[in-house]
Design an enzyme around this catalytic site. Structure first.
Site, PDB file in Angstrom:
ATOM      1  CB  SER A   1      -0.906   0.025   1.231  1.00  5.55           C
ATOM      2  OG  SER A   1      -1.578   1.273   1.349  1.00  5.55           O
TER       3      SER A   1
ATOM      4  CE  LYS B   1      -1.413  -4.198   2.905  1.00  3.90           C
ATOM      5  NZ  LYS B   1      -1.512  -5.437   2.086  1.00  3.90           N
TER       6      LYS B   1
ATOM      7  CE1 TYR C   1      -4.004  -2.285   4.668  1.00  9.94           C
ATOM      8  CE2 TYR C   1      -3.155  -0.066   4.371  1.00  9.94           C
ATOM      9  CZ  TYR C   1      -3.644  -1.245   3.835  1.00  9.94           C
ATOM     10  OH  TYR C   1      -3.760  -1.387   2.475  1.00  9.94           O
TER      11      TYR C   1
END
Length: 276
Positions: A159, A178, A174
């Site tokens: 991402s 990533k 998150y």
């Protein structure tokens, strides 16, 4: 007459594994691969969701390409379960004649909550799905590729948030997971480069998928923008969100021989968001 393009972009006869295949980006990846001649294994938590995704992909390949898709098979698997991953990869390899050529890891989750409110169990769950799941599939598929001695390509879906934490939402787990996926791609790339396995990561920005819906409730481009989405748009130079299908070409390029010298790279496709 077939459209003219470089033959090195073809995935004709390649066997591709896509985790998170029932999701928005996963479906587009399988559709792009099938339109490029590949066979695909759709892996996700739910067998019925995988089968529905395959029906959708078959329909789109017939509609857009005018031909029947190749072999498409559905496999239910929890990407965080080591034993299950080893078993399903063995199953896939057997179903596809003992050869796996491409792995794309689209499976992922996001928790939109301030770090002070994220308990350790939630933190571990996010890293388990996003990082451990990527590693377990890469390791298992990698062992098959190494044993076969044939060239392979792996694309870890990361991402743009790994390098440019989005605002206003807080999602440290998150973002960190990533960033770790990017580091894992570089590490495996350097380990396996001389054994014919290319490993790279792909970092999309904001796009309309079920993951966005989980954060904002928006499920299509036709729905009115939420207040949060309006704020996101002010941060994107192109002034719009991506449609998942806009990433088809990038994924085919990264998986195919068209990117034969791409190794340990992180390809960002975000409409310029990380530059503002």
């Amino acid at each position: 007459m077939a459209p003219k393009t470089l033959s090195i972009f073809s995935l004709e006869g390649k066997n591709c594994v896509v985790t998170g295949g029932a999701g928005g980006l996963g479906r587009e990846c399988m559709t792009a691969f099938a339109l490029s001649g590949a066979n695909c294994a759709c892996v996700d938590l739910n067998q019925e969701a995988c089968e529905e995704a395959i029906r959708d992909v078959r329909g789109r390949v017939l509609s857009e390409g005018g031909f029947e898709a190749g072999d498409l098979h559905a496999y239910a698997c929890n990407a965080t379960d080591e034993t299950a991953v080893e078993s399903v990869v063995t199953h896939i390899a057997r179903d596809f004649g003992g050869r796996i050529d491409v792995l794309v890891t689209c499976a992922g989750i996001c928790v939109d909550k301030g770090a002070e409110d994220v308990d350790h169990a939630t933190w571990q769950k996010v890293l388990a799905v996003n990082l451990d799941g990527t590693y377990l599939f890469a390791r298992s598929v990698g062992k098959h590729m190494l044993a076969a001695g044939t060239p392979g390509s792996m694309v870890f879906v990361s991402s743009a948030a790994a390098a440019h934490p989005p605002r206003p939402q807080a999602q440290a787990s998150y973002n960190a997971s990533k960033a770790a996926v990017n580091a894992l791609a570089v590490s495996l790339a350097t380990e396996w480069a001389d054994r014919k396995i290319r490993v790279n990561s792909f970092s999309p920005g904001f796009m309309v998928t079920p993951l966005m819906a989980s954060q904002t409730g928006k499920t299509s481009h036709d729905e009115p923008l939420t207040e949060r989405q309006q704020e996101w748009l002010t941060q994107i130079p192109m002034g719009r969100f991506a449609n998942p299908e806009e990433h088809r070409g990038t994924l085919v390029w990264m998986a195919s021989n068209a990117s034969s010298y791409l190794m340990g790279a992180n390809i960002i496709s975000d409409g310029g968001w990380t530059h503002w």
